[in-house]
Design an enzyme around this catalytic site. Structure first.
Site, PDB file in Angstrom:
ATOM      1  N   GLN A 188      -4.716 -12.254 -12.792  1.00 30.08           N
ATOM      2  CA  GLN A 188      -4.158 -11.049 -13.370  1.00 30.08           C
ATOM      3  C   GLN A 188      -3.019 -10.758 -14.270  1.00 30.08           C
ATOM      4  O   GLN A 188      -2.777  -9.761 -14.549  1.00 30.08           O
ATOM      5  CB  GLN A 188      -5.019  -9.800 -13.003  1.00 30.08           C
ATOM      6  N   GLY A 241      -1.579   6.399  -2.706  1.00 31.98           N
ATOM      7  CA  GLY A 241      -2.718   6.277  -3.634  1.00 31.98           C
ATOM      8  C   GLY A 241      -3.935   5.266  -2.886  1.00 31.98           C
ATOM      9  O   GLY A 241      -5.166   6.012  -2.968  1.00 31.98           O
ATOM     10  N   HIS A 242      -3.293   4.335  -2.367  1.00 31.01           N
ATOM     11  CA  HIS A 242      -4.440   3.634  -1.477  1.00 31.01           C
ATOM     12  C   HIS A 242      -4.876   4.264  -0.323  1.00 31.01           C
ATOM     13  O   HIS A 242      -6.036   4.215  -0.159  1.00 31.01           O
ATOM     14  CB  HIS A 242      -3.814   2.131  -1.055  1.00 31.01           C
ATOM     15  N   ASP A 276      -5.566   3.394 -13.040  1.00 33.58           N
ATOM     16  CA  ASP A 276      -5.990   2.159 -13.792  1.00 33.58           C
ATOM     17  C   ASP A 276      -7.247   2.327 -14.499  1.00 33.58           C
ATOM     18  O   ASP A 276      -8.500   1.911 -14.274  1.00 33.58           O
ATOM     19  CB  ASP A 276      -5.999   1.174 -12.753  1.00 33.58           C
ATOM     20  N   GLY A 307      -8.947   3.738  -8.146  1.00 34.61           N
ATOM     21  CA  GLY A 307      -8.131   4.946  -8.615  1.00 34.61           C
ATOM     22  C   GLY A 307      -8.098   5.091 -10.322  1.00 34.61           C
ATOM     23  O   GLY A 307      -8.377   3.966 -10.981  1.00 34.61           O
ATOM     24  N   LEU A 348       0.826  -1.331   0.086  1.00 35.72           N
ATOM     25  CA  LEU A 348      -0.081   0.032  -0.100  1.00 35.72           C
ATOM     26  C   LEU A 348       0.835   1.232  -0.022  1.00 35.72           C
ATOM     27  O   LEU A 348       1.970   1.173   0.540  1.00 35.72           O
ATOM     28  CB  LEU A 348      -1.160  -0.065   1.303  1.00 35.72           C
ATOM     29  N   HIS A 349       0.506   2.315  -0.688  1.00 37.79           N
ATOM     30  CA  HIS A 349       1.006   3.593  -0.869  1.00 37.79           C
ATOM     31  C   HIS A 349       0.021   4.642  -0.673  1.00 37.79           C
ATOM     32  O   HIS A 349      -1.232   4.532  -0.450  1.00 37.79           O
ATOM     33  CB  HIS A 349       1.756   3.632  -2.102  1.00 37.79           C
ATOM     34  N   SER A 395       2.247   0.721  -6.717  1.00 37.59           N
ATOM     35  CA  SER A 395       3.147  -0.317  -5.835  1.00 37.59           C
ATOM     36  C   SER A 395       4.283  -0.540  -6.651  1.00 37.59           C
ATOM     37  O   SER A 395       5.426  -1.228  -6.076  1.00 37.59           O
ATOM     38  CB  SER A 395       2.269  -1.647  -5.596  1.00 37.59           C
ATOM     39  N   ARG A 396       4.434  -0.643  -7.754  1.00 35.71           N
ATOM     40  CA  ARG A 396       5.715  -0.866  -8.725  1.00 35.71           C
ATOM     41  C   ARG A 396       6.535  -0.209  -8.393  1.00 35.71           C
ATOM     42  O   ARG A 396       7.776  -0.404  -8.682  1.00 35.71           O
ATOM     43  CB  ARG A 396       5.226  -1.112 -10.094  1.00 35.71           C
TER      44      ARG A 396
HETATM   45  O1  PAF Z   1      -5.943  -2.368  -9.001  1.00 41.62           O
HETATM   46  C1  PAF Z   1      -5.503  -3.387  -8.374  1.00 41.62           C
HETATM   47  O2  PAF Z   1      -4.979  -3.277  -7.216  1.00 41.62           O
HETATM   48  C2  PAF Z   1      -6.293  -4.681  -8.580  1.00 41.62           C
HETATM   49  O3  PAF Z   1      -6.088  -4.988 -10.081  1.00 41.62           O
HETATM   50  C3  PAF Z   1      -7.383  -5.117  -8.169  1.00 41.62           C
HETATM   51  C4  PAF Z   1      -8.691  -4.044  -8.308  1.00 41.62           C
HETATM   52  C5  PAF Z   1      -7.452  -5.078  -6.494  1.00 41.62           C
HETATM   53  C6  PAF Z   1      -8.112  -6.327  -8.489  1.00 41.62           C
HETATM   54  O4  PAF Z   1      -6.910  -7.448  -8.014  1.00 41.62           O
END
Ligand code: PAF
Length: 255
Positions: A60, A35-36, A149, A146, A32-33, A185-186
């Site tokens: 994913q 943004g979260h 994405d 957010g 988490l950062h 996060s990256r």
């Molecule tokens: O944006 C993300 O962190 C992920 O794609 C999500 C929405 C938590 C789904 O795994």
């Protein structure tokens, strides 16, 4: 703050939430950062209770190396969420969310024919599938995503609409470092100098007259371009720096 590490554990908590209370939901993959944190703060301010999920969703990731090196910082995440006043954390295992493997998945017709849909095969299907599972389990009034994405957010909105999911999807602005770099996060996988260099993405997106010149500008600075395109009145970039894939988008500058 209650931590439920299984679906059954969360459902037991969910049953105790009285009908009149509103529940906000922030789905995350951890690491988490800021943004979260801004999504969580908005949820806490708009709802009686807030739940955050932490689940690194394997379906994913189209590259197993990317999944392996995805940052995992569970204890630090819990500390941050406690400080933000979160009521519940839901952190299920893979076996819990995919008890029958990847037996069913959600496909979208329109959105998957551009950008992430083409460049990361299976990504949007994986996201939609896990988000639908999570929304069904959590049964929140509102869920917060957010705009960084952006394609993911729009596809989730369409899915929730088409499948009559009773959760309102709330779009939240991208949070940026002072340099303009979008929080992600990256970013923590980049070297110190890489993080400084990565600010060029936002500059190119906002300052270059068109996507071609933005692509040329970034390529000249050592970025590998995955795509630089305009759709839906916005300008999007996906680029690699130090083998890390970074994405961003801004409203398309007016010409
Ligand atoms: O944006 C993300 O962190 C992920 O794609 C999500 C929405 C938590 C789904 O795994």
């Amino acid at each position: 703050m209650h931590v439920a590490d299984s679906v059954a554990g969360w459902l037991a908590q969910r049953r105790q939430i009285s009908e009149g209370k509103t529940l906000g939901f922030v789905p995350t993959m951890g690491a988490l950062h800021r943004g979260h944190a801004s999504l969580v703060e908005r949820s806490v301010s708009e709802n009686d209770l807030t739940v955050v999920s932490i689940f690194v969703n394997p379906t994913q990731f189209n590259d197993p190396k990317d999944l392996d090196r995805y940052p995992r910082t569970f204890e630090a995440d819990l500390d941050l969420l406690r400080g933000l006043g979160v009521d519940y954390v839901f952190s299920p295992s893979q076996a819990d969310l995919y008890p029958h493997g990847y037996r069913f998945r959600v496909e979208s017709e329109a959105m998957t024919s551009v950008m992430e849909g083409i460049h990361r095969p299976g990504f949007l299907q994986g996201v939609m599938t896990v988000v639908l599972k999570l929304l069904n389990i959590v049964r929140a009034n509102r869920a917060y995503f957010g705009e960084k994405d952006y394609q993911q957010l729009q596809t989730i909105k369409e899915m929730v609409d088409d499948f009559f999911v009773g959760t309102e999807i709330v779009a939240c602005e991208t949070i940026r470092e002072e340099s303009g770099l979008a929080e992600s996060s990256r970013n923590r996988l980049l070297s110190e100098s890489g993080r400084v260099q990565a600010a060029a993405i936002y500059k190119a997106l906002t300052r270059c007259p068109d996507v071609e010149s933005a692509a040329r500008t970034l390529a000249a600075q050592g970025f590998t371009i995955d795509y630089l395109e305009e759709h839906w009145g916005r300008r999007f970039a996906a680029v690699f720096l130090e083998s890390i894939r970074l994405i961003d988008n801004v409203p398309a500058p007016s010409r």
